[in-house]
Structure formats: structure tokens, C-alpha cells
Design an enzyme around this catalytic site. Structure first.
Site, PDB file in Angstrom:
ATOM      1  N   ASP A  15       0.600  -0.841   0.015  1.00 18.32           N
ATOM      2  CA  ASP A  15      -0.076   0.166   0.176  1.00 18.32           C
ATOM      3  C   ASP A  15       1.001   1.318  -0.151  1.00 18.32           C
ATOM      4  OD1 ASP A  15      -2.140   1.593   0.136  1.00 18.32           O
ATOM      5  OD2 ASP A  15      -2.099   1.438   2.398  1.00 18.32           O
TER       6      ASP A  15
ATOM      7  N   ASP B 170      -0.343   4.727   0.859  1.00 13.05           N
ATOM      8  CA  ASP B 170      -0.336   5.570   1.798  1.00 13.05           C
ATOM      9  C   ASP B 170      -0.535   5.343   3.221  1.00 13.05           C
ATOM     10  OD1 ASP B 170      -1.061   7.470  -0.149  1.00 13.05           O
ATOM     11  OD2 ASP B 170      -2.744   8.016   0.581  1.00 13.05           O
TER      12      ASP B 170
END
Length: 412
Positions: free
Chosen positions: A190, A192
Site C-alpha cells: 500500500d 499511504d
């Protein structure tokens, strides 16, 4: 003594130095023994060397020869006769337990050891895998023969250690030992709050004066309290009217999570396919993808008309199920089975992706993800993922030194 000889365990201890093994085996050679097993460990310059041999002549004479040889180099030695090899009692490590802390206190490690004993697991071997940015210890464990951890329901070991880790202030990762652990070949992150610090959508919203509003929606979504697609629509709507240039401004402000470069660099050396699957925006993270030399990227596309954001997303949305779809696509394109894939994330929208991968790692994650991930890490250094995969700090730093990129940033 029988026709097949007498088994003897020889244990040598003392300061580690070159030549200890050669002196010992020169003495054993003179006695004509057969070598059965050897194990050695060095802890802070202190050597413990264990050797099992079969003596076909007088074993007491062997003891005397070995003691004289070791005394000549100031090493201590202990011998045990008639050491039997019981196949039923041999340790076949079934799990790897990695304990991570800064620091790992005696209390914390004692709690882990007690938890292992409580579920009938024996510690077969321990090695240090890291001293920076955290201390990492890797334990090989196995069921106690004749009624140990094999009598507990599946998942008992991990569940017990997760509870202990929470109370003791350390991270504990549990994996099956064997080829499956060493066969990982593809990893997705991922973006963020995982590969980079902070949330891109909040950085964009700050330009529109709506950072607090967007942060509240983001937190709801990451906790699993709000559908991600709906949350994305609401958050992107506040960006309507912003000039297209803010995307490049925010891209230039992205800060990698500590250890991110080391992690990607090390995994690519090992032949991993590395990529990102993000609920963020392609335009913002594309520079990062190029900079790190990532192999693939899946993210959302913001609509731009006449040089301004419209507050809408175009194309297929990379949401919670979309992240798992992207992982499957990248694995298929790379010819890598899903069980050989690793996924790392922090929010509820990563649940499907982590559940799809052979190993799912929750990184400083919300409770909803921690509960379903294979392992959860709470230290703010991404290179801790390497230690979970069985890669040691020494191995990383030797490779970095060879390329002239070795550095340790002081940790406050």
C-alpha cells in the site's frame, strides 16, 4: 563398546578464534572416528562447538586425546559417552517465530518463551536477525514429541503469541518453517501510511482548505466503518476546482517511510517483483514508482478538465476488492503463485489484498486489519518486513556496503 562403536558428544567452549575446529578435528582424526553431527554458535565472541562422533576404539582414550588438544589452546571441553540418536525425539522445526522490539527486554522474551511452552512448543534454535533499527530474534520451534502443540487447535500458537506481544510491548511474527517461507517472489505495498508517510488525499485536501473534513472520512474508512468507494467519492469531491498543478506539488512533498529504500533495494537484489497497489492517485505516485524502480502500480485516476480537477475519479476504482484484483493480476502477469506473494498495508481497505497473498503484513495498522493479517508490525520502519522474511541485517548491510550505499541513520 559394540561392533558399531560408541557415540560420543564433545562440547568445546571458550573464546572464539581461528583454528579451534582444526585442532579438534586433528585430534579426532588421530583416533579414527566417524563424524555424525556438528553444531556451532558464537555469542559475543564466546564459542560453543558441539560434535557427535562414533568411536571405534577406546572412547576413554578419545576423551584424553581431545582434552589435551583443547587444553593446548586454552579451550574447555566436556565429553559424554553413549549419546543415543532417538529418531522419535528429533526436532523438526515446524514454525518460525520472529520477535522484534526496541528493545526486547528479558521480561518480554521470557513471556514469549513461556507462551511457547504453554502450547507445547519447543525452541530448537535461536539467532539474531537484526540489531538496527530494532532488535530481531528468530526462533525455530517444534511440537513437543508425544503430546505437545499438535494437540492444540490450528492458530493457537499465533493467537497466544499475539496476546503476549501486545502485553509485552514487542512484535511477534509466526510463519510455517520450510520452503514456503523462503519461496516468496513478489511483494506489493500500500502507499499511504505504508510506503510513504501520511495520506496523499489529505495533502491535496489541505490545498482546498478541507484537510480536517477529509481526515475524518479517511479514518472512518481505514477503520472499516465506511465503504471505501463511498469515502473516496466524498473525499475527492472536495478537490473540485483545484488546479492540476497541485498533483505535482504534492508528489514532490512525499516522504518515504524510514527503511523503504532499503527494503525495495534488498528485495530487488533477491529477484522479487515489487510494486504498489494504492487507493491513492497514479499522477501523484508515478514519480515514486520510477524513482524506486518498481515493477507495477495500480492506483486511481483523477479526472482533469481544462487544467482543473473535477472532483471525480475516472475508470475502475481501486478499492478494497480492487486491491486484491490488482494483486492477482500482477501475480498472474509475473507467473508467481499467490502463496509466494507478500502484501503489506495499514487499513481496512487492505484486508482483501492481505488475505489473498501468501503472507499478509499489517504495518502500523488499524485493528480491523491487524485481526486478519498473518503478522502485525508496530515499529515505524519498513525494513522490519525484511526480518519477517528471514533476511538478516548483516546480509542487507554487506550488500549495501558492496554497492557503496551503506548508512545507518541515528535513531533518537
Amino acid at each position: 563398546m559394540t561392533d558399531t562403536g560408541t557415540s560420543v558428544l564433545i562440547t568445546v567452549t571458550g573464546p572464539d578464534r581461528p583454528g579451534v575446529s582444526s585442532v579438534l578435528f586433528a585430534a579426532l582424526t588421530r583416533h579414527g572416528v566417524d563424524l555424525v553431527d556438528v553444531e556451532q554458535v558464537v555469542v559475543r565472541g564466546r564459542l560453543t562447538l558441539g560434535v557427535v562422533v562414533v568411536a571405534h576404539h577406546d572412547p576413554e582414550d578419545l576423551q584424553e586425546i581431545v582434552e589435551q588438544a583443547m587444553a593446548s589452546i586454552s579451550m574447555q571441553v566436556h565429553t559424554s559417552l553413549e549419546v543415543r540418536d532417538d529418531p522419535a525425539a528429533r526436532r523438526r522445526s515446524t514454525h518460525v517465530v520472529v520477535v522484534l522490539g526496541r528493545p526486547i527486554t528479558a521480561r518480554a522474551f521470557g513471556a514469549v518463551a513461556q507462551a511457547l511452552a504453554d502450547v507445547g512448543a519447543n525452541i530448537d534454535a535461536i539467532r539474531r536477525v537484526a540489531d538496527y533499527p530494532v532488535t530481531g530474534l528468530e526462533l525455530l520451534v517444534s511440537p513437543e514429541p508425544g503430546g505437545g502443540s499438535e494437540n492444540h487447535p490450528p492458530g493457537t500458537l499465533r493467537a497466544r503469541l499475539v496476546e503476549v506481544a501486545r502485553n509485552a510491548g514487542v512484535d511477534v511474527a509466526v510463519e510455517r518453517a520450510g520452503l514456503s517461507r523462503r519461496s516468496k517472489r513478489l511483494i506489493v505495498f500500500d502507499v499511504d501510511s505504508t510506503l510513504v508517510q501520511g495520506e496523499v488525499i489529505e495533502m491535496l485536501a489541505a490545498r482546498a482548505g478541507a484537510e480536517a473534513e477529509v481526515r475524518a472520512v479517511t479514518e472512518e474508512a481505514m477503520r472499516g466503518e465506511l465503504d471505501f468507494t463511498e469515502s473516496l467519492r466524498r473525499r475527492v469531491a472536495v478537490l473540485a476546482g483545484l488546479p492540476e498543478g497541485v498533483l505535482d506539488e504534492v508528489a514532490a512533498e512525499l516522504e518515504l517511510t524510514p527503511g523503504a529504500r532499503t527494503t525495495i533495494r534488498t528485495l530487488k537484489r533477491l529477484g522479487f517483483r515489487c510494486g504498489v497497489v494504492s487507493g491513492g492517485f497514479t499522477r501523484v505516485i508515478s514519480g515514486l514508482v520510477d524513482e524506486l524502480g518498481l515493477d507495477f502500480c495500480a492506483a486511481n485516476e483523477l479526472e482533469v478538465v481544462d487544467g482543473r480537477l473535477t472532483g471525480r475519479v475516472v475508470g475502475e476504482v481501486v478499492d478494497r476488492p480492487g486491491k486484491a484484483v490488482a494483486l492477482r493480476r500482477f501475480a498472474d502477469e509475473s507467473g508467481v503463485p499467490l502463496e509466494q506473494c507478500v502484501a503489506v498495508g495499514d487499513g481496512a481497505n487492505d484486508i482483501d489484498m492481505l488475505s489473498t497473498a501468501g503472507l499478509g503484513v499489517a504495518f502500523n495498522a488499524k485493528p480491523a486489519l491487524r485481526e486478519v493479517a498473518d503478522t502485525a508490525l508496530s515499529h515505524p520502519y519498513l525494513d522490519v518486513v525484511l526480518f519477517v522474511l528471514g533476511i538478516t541485517r548483516d546480509e542487507v548491510e554487506r550488500a549495501d556496503a558492496a554497492e557503496g550505499v551503506l548508512r545507518r541513520v541515528p535513531i533518537a
